[in-house]
Design a protein around this motif. Structure first.
Motif, mmCIF file in Angstrom:
data_model
loop_
_atom_site.group_PDB
_atom_site.id
_atom_site.type_symbol
_atom_site.label_atom_id
_atom_site.label_comp_id
_atom_site.label_asym_id
_atom_site.label_seq_id
_atom_site.Cartn_x
_atom_site.Cartn_y
_atom_site.Cartn_z
ATOM 1 N N VAL A 140 0.834 -1.207 0.000
ATOM 2 C CA VAL A 140 0.000 0.000 0.000
ATOM 3 C C VAL A 140 0.867 1.255 0.000
ATOM 4 O O VAL A 140 0.605 2.213 -0.740
ATOM 5 C CB VAL A 140 -0.958 -0.013 1.214
ATOM 6 N N TYR A 141 1.926 1.266 0.809
ATOM 7 C CA TYR A 141 2.787 2.449 0.849
ATOM 8 C C TYR A 141 3.557 2.624 -0.463
ATOM 9 O O TYR A 141 3.771 3.749 -0.921
ATOM 10 C CB TYR A 141 3.751 2.349 2.038
ATOM 11 N N SER A 193 1.233 7.117 0.853
ATOM 12 C CA SER A 193 0.324 7.900 1.678
ATOM 13 C C SER A 193 0.122 7.256 3.046
ATOM 14 O O SER A 193 -0.227 6.073 3.144
ATOM 15 C CB SER A 193 -1.037 8.031 0.978
ATOM 16 N N SER A 194 0.296 8.048 4.107
ATOM 17 C CA SER A 194 -0.039 7.588 5.455
ATOM 18 C C SER A 194 -1.540 7.363 5.591
ATOM 19 O O SER A 194 -1.993 6.436 6.275
ATOM 20 C CB SER A 194 0.411 8.615 6.499
ATOM 21 N N MET A 195 -2.337 8.197 4.924
ATOM 22 C CA MET A 195 -3.784 8.063 4.994
ATOM 23 C C MET A 195 -4.237 6.739 4.381
ATOM 24 O O MET A 195 -5.162 6.092 4.889
ATOM 25 C CB MET A 195 -4.458 9.238 4.269
ATOM 26 N N ALA A 196 -3.584 6.317 3.301
ATOM 27 C CA ALA A 196 -3.945 5.041 2.677
ATOM 28 C C ALA A 196 -3.653 3.870 3.607
ATOM 29 O O ALA A 196 -4.423 2.909 3.689
ATOM 30 C CB ALA A 196 -3.197 4.868 1.354
ATOM 31 N N LEU A 197 -2.535 3.939 4.332
ATOM 32 C CA LEU A 197 -2.234 2.906 5.322
ATOM 33 C C LEU A 197 -3.324 2.850 6.384
ATOM 34 O O LEU A 197 -3.770 1.766 6.797
ATOM 35 C CB LEU A 197 -0.881 3.179 5.974
ATOM 36 N N GLY A 198 -3.762 4.007 6.832
ATOM 37 C CA GLY A 198 -4.831 4.059 7.818
ATOM 38 C C GLY A 198 -6.134 3.512 7.278
ATOM 39 O O GLY A 198 -6.878 2.833 7.985
ATOM 40 N N LEU A 199 -6.428 3.773 6.006
ATOM 41 C CA LEU A 199 -7.672 3.295 5.390
ATOM 42 C C LEU A 199 -7.700 1.772 5.314
ATOM 43 O O LEU A 199 -8.722 1.136 5.610
ATOM 44 C CB LEU A 199 -7.822 3.906 3.991
ATOM 45 N N VAL A 200 -6.587 1.179 4.924
ATOM 46 C CA VAL A 200 -6.529 -0.287 4.850
ATOM 47 C C VAL A 200 -6.662 -0.894 6.245
ATOM 48 O O VAL A 200 -7.372 -1.893 6.436
ATOM 49 C CB VAL A 200 -5.215 -0.747 4.178
ATOM 50 N N GLY A 201 -6.005 -0.290 7.228
ATOM 51 C CA GLY A 201 -6.161 -0.764 8.592
ATOM 52 C C GLY A 201 -7.600 -0.667 9.071
ATOM 53 O O GLY A 201 -8.124 -1.578 9.722
ATOM 54 N N PHE A 202 -8.260 0.434 8.726
ATOM 55 C CA PHE A 202 -9.668 0.607 9.083
ATOM 56 C C PHE A 202 -10.528 -0.471 8.444
ATOM 57 O O PHE A 202 -11.375 -1.090 9.108
ATOM 58 C CB PHE A 202 -10.135 1.991 8.625
ATOM 59 N N ALA A 203 -10.325 -0.718 7.157
ATOM 60 C CA ALA A 203 -11.140 -1.690 6.435
ATOM 61 C C ALA A 203 -10.973 -3.104 6.976
ATOM 62 O O ALA A 203 -11.925 -3.894 7.002
ATOM 63 C CB ALA A 203 -10.784 -1.661 4.948
ATOM 64 N N SER A 204 -9.775 -3.450 7.435
ATOM 65 C CA SER A 204 -9.534 -4.815 7.900
ATOM 66 C C SER A 204 -10.069 -5.066 9.307
ATOM 67 O O SER A 204 -10.282 -6.223 9.686
ATOM 68 C CB SER A 204 -8.029 -5.122 7.857
ATOM 69 N N HIS A 205 -10.314 -3.994 10.069
ATOM 70 C CA HIS A 205 -10.730 -4.165 11.455
ATOM 71 C C HIS A 205 -12.163 -3.754 11.753
ATOM 72 O O HIS A 205 -12.750 -4.238 12.721
ATOM 73 C CB HIS A 205 -9.788 -3.387 12.380
ATOM 74 N N ILE A 206 -12.742 -2.857 10.956
ATOM 75 C CA ILE A 206 -14.092 -2.374 11.278
ATOM 76 C C ILE A 206 -15.128 -3.499 11.278
ATOM 77 O O ILE A 206 -16.076 -3.445 12.085
ATOM 78 C CB ILE A 206 -14.506 -1.227 10.309
ATOM 79 N N PRO A 207 -15.024 -4.553 10.445
ATOM 80 C CA PRO A 207 -16.018 -5.624 10.546
ATOM 81 C C PRO A 207 -16.023 -6.316 11.907
ATOM 82 O O PRO A 207 -17.074 -6.774 12.364
ATOM 83 C CB PRO A 207 -15.600 -6.594 9.429
ATOM 84 N N VAL A 208 -14.860 -6.412 12.556
ATOM 85 C CA VAL A 208 -14.823 -7.031 13.887
ATOM 86 C C VAL A 208 -15.605 -6.175 14.873
ATOM 87 O O VAL A 208 -16.330 -6.693 15.732
ATOM 88 C CB VAL A 208 -13.368 -7.216 14.358
ATOM 89 N N PHE A 209 -15.481 -4.859 14.763
ATOM 90 C CA PHE A 209 -16.221 -3.953 15.632
ATOM 91 C C PHE A 209 -17.726 -4.079 15.402
ATOM 92 O O PHE A 209 -18.520 -4.114 16.354
ATOM 93 C CB PHE A 209 -15.764 -2.513 15.385
ATOM 94 N N LEU A 210 -18.135 -4.162 14.136
ATOM 95 C CA LEU A 210 -19.555 -4.171 13.805
ATOM 96 C C LEU A 210 -20.208 -5.534 14.027
ATOM 97 O O LEU A 210 -21.368 -5.613 14.444
ATOM 98 C CB LEU A 210 -19.756 -3.741 12.345
ATOM 99 N N PHE A 211 -19.491 -6.611 13.730
ATOM 100 C CA PHE A 211 -20.111 -7.937 13.709
ATOM 101 C C PHE A 211 -19.483 -8.942 14.675
ATOM 102 O O PHE A 211 -19.894 -10.100 14.703
ATOM 103 C CB PHE A 211 -20.049 -8.503 12.282
#
Length: 414
Positions: free
Chosen positions: A46-47, A52-70
Motif C-alpha cells: 500500500v505504501y 500515503s499515510s492516509m492510505a495505510l490508515g484506510l486499509v487498517g480501518f477496512a480490515s478491522h471495522i467488521p470485527v467492531f460491527l459484527f
C-alpha cells in the motif's frame, strides 16, 4: 532427584498434555507465520502504491471495522454452534482471500481499492474466527490448564510475529509482495488439517431459543453488570485505540526517520514479537492468575510510555530495543486481560465475552488506524505516535483509578 528446572518446564508446557492442543498449536503457528508475512507485505504494498499515510490508515480501518460491527454476532455463533466446524470454514475463507490477493499482486493488477476490499472481507472472516478461536481453547484443555494455554497461545502468536515479518522483509525485498500472499494462502492448510484431526467429545446440546439479537444483548448486559469485566474492557479500548498508531505508522517512521527499507520494517516488527514471546512465556510459568490485575495496569502504562520514547528515537538500534520492550508490555497487557476475562466467564457466555474482548482489542483498531493516518497527515508520524502514547498511558491510569474507587465504594477522600 528432580531438578529445579523440571517443575518450571512442566508448568510452562502443561497444556501440551492435551493432544488437541498440540495439534492446534502446531497448525496455528504455521498459519500465523503466513499471516504476519502478509501483514508486513500489505503495509509495504500500500505504501509503495500510494506513498500515503492516509492510505495505510484506510486499509487498517477496512480490515478491522467488521470485527467492531459484527464481532458480537460471531461470538453468539460460537456459543450456539459447533466451534470446530466454524473455525474450519473461517480458515478456508481466509485462505481464499490470501490467494486472491496473491493473484492480483503477481499479475500487476492490484490497486489500493482492491486491497481495501479484500481487507474488508478478511475482517468479516475475523469477526467470526476470533471469538470462536478464543472460546475454543477451553474445549481443548479444560478449565484447569486454561491460564497456561492462553499464555502459550500468546507465545505462539508472537513467535510467528518474529518469524513472519523477518521472512516477509527478505521476500518483499528480493521477489516482491505477491509471493508473501501466496505463502500465507498455502499456510492455512496446516491449521485446517490440525482442526480436522482433533478428537473432541460430542458437543453438548445448547439452548438456541431466542433471537440472535437477544443473545447479543444478554452478553453485553452480563459484561456491563460485572464491574471487573467492565473495567478490563475499558482499559482494552483505550490501549487498542492508541497502540494501533505504532503499527499503522511504522512503515512511515522506518522510511522517513530511520532511513530503512522493507527489511528494516520486518526486523522492527520481529523485535516487537520477540518482546511479546518473552512476556507470554513469563505468563505461562505462572501457576495461578492471582496478581494479574496489578501487572495488567503496569504493563498498560508501559505501552504508552514506551510509545513516547519510540517516537523520539532517531537511531535504528534504539528503535529496535524499544520495539522489543513495547511488544513485552503489549502482550502482557492483552494476555492478562484475556486470562482474567476467560476465568470470570461462564461457559454458556464465553463466546460472547470473548467477542467483546475481540471487539475492544481489534475493533478499536480501525478508529485508531484512521486517527493515526489523519494525525500523521496533520503533523508527522513520530509526533502522532508520541501523542497516542501519552493518551494511552493517561487512559489506563484513569481506568485503574476508577476501578479502585468502585472496588472501595466506602473510601472517602482525605
Amino acid at each position: 532427584m528432580e531438578t529445579p528446572a523440571a517443575p518450571a518446564r512442566d508448568r510452562l508446557l502443561r497444556s501440551f498434555r492435551h493432544r488437541n492442543f498440540r495439534l492446534f498449536f502446531a497448525g496455528q503457528f504455521v498459519s500465523l507465520t503466513g499471516t504476519w508475512m502478509q501483514s508486513v507485505a500489505v503495509s509495504w504494498l500500500v505504501y509503495r502504491l500510494t506513498g500515503s499515510s492516509m492510505a495505510l490508515g484506510l486499509v487498517g480501518f477496512a480490515s478491522h471495522i467488521p470485527v467492531f460491527l459484527f464481532g458480537l454476532f460471531g461470538g453468539c455463533l460460537a456459543d450456539r454452534g459447533n466451534k470446530r466446524a466454524i473455525l474450519i470454514a473461517a480458515q478456508a475463507a481466509a485462505m481464499l482471500q490470501a490467494l486472491t490477493l496473491a493473484a492480483l499482486t503477481l499479475s500487476g493488477t492490484a490497486n489500493v481499492w482492491l486491497v481495501v476490499s479484500l481487507a474488508t472481507f478478511l475482517g468479516l472472516v475475523n469477526a467470526v474466527d476470533m471469538p470462536t478461536r478464543q472460546a475454543f481453547v477451553v474445549d481443548m484443555v479444560g478449565r484447569e490448564d486454561l491460564h497456561n494455554a492462553i499464555a502459550l497461545n500468546s507465545s505462539m502468536f508472537n513467535s510467528a510475529r518474529v518469524v513472519g515479518p523477518a521472512m516477509a522483509g527478505v521476500l518483499v525485498a528480493v521477489i516482491g509482495e505477491g509471493w508473501c500472499f501466496l505463502v500465507n494462502g498455502l499456510s492455512y492448510l496446516a491449521v485446517i488439517a490440525a482442526l480436522a484431526a482433533m478428537r473432541l467429545p460430542p458437543s453438548q446440546p445448547r439452548s438456541n431459543t431466542g433471537s440472535v439479537l437477544s443473545h447479543v444483548r444478554q452478553g453485553v448486559a452480563y459484561a456491563w453488570g460485572e464491574g471487573s469485566i467492565r473495567s478490563i474492557l475499558g482499559c482494552l479500548i483505550v490501549t487498542s485505540l492508541f497502540a494501533s498508531f505504532y503499527m499503522v505508522l511504522l512503515p512511515v517512521v522506518v522510511t522517513t526517520v530511520l532511513g530503512q527499507g522493507a527489511q528494516g520494517l520486518g526486523f522492527l516488527m520481529a523485535a516487537t514479537g520477540i518482546g511479546s514471546v518473552a512476556s507470554a512465556l513469563l505468563l505461562a510459568l505462572r501457576q495461578k492468575g492471582r496478581g494479574l490485575s496489578r501487572w495488567r495496569v503496569i504493563s498498560g502504562l508501559g505501552v504508552g510510555l514506551v510509545m513516547v520514547a519510540f517516537a523520539f528515537s532517531q537511531t535504528f538500534w534504539l528503535s529496535l530495543c524499544l520495539s522489543t520492550l513495547l511488544g513485552f508490555c503489549l502482550i502482557f497487557f492483552f494476555a492478562a486481560s484475556n486470562t482474567m476475562l476467560q476465568q470470570q466467564s461462564p461457559d454458556a457466555m464465553r463466546g460472547r465475552i470473548m467477542a467483546l474482548y475481540s471487539v475492544t482489542l481489534v475493533g478499536m483498531a480501525p478508529f485508531g488506524s484512521l486517527l493515526a493516518g489523519t494525525t500523521a497527515s496533520l503533523v508527522d508520524a513520530p509526533t502522532a505516535i508520541a501523542l497516542a502514547g501519552g493518551l494511552c498511558a493517561a487512559g489506563v491510569a484513569l481506568f485503574a483509578s476508577l476501578d479502585r474507587r468502585s472496588s472501595n465504594p466506602n473510601q472517602t477522600c482525605p
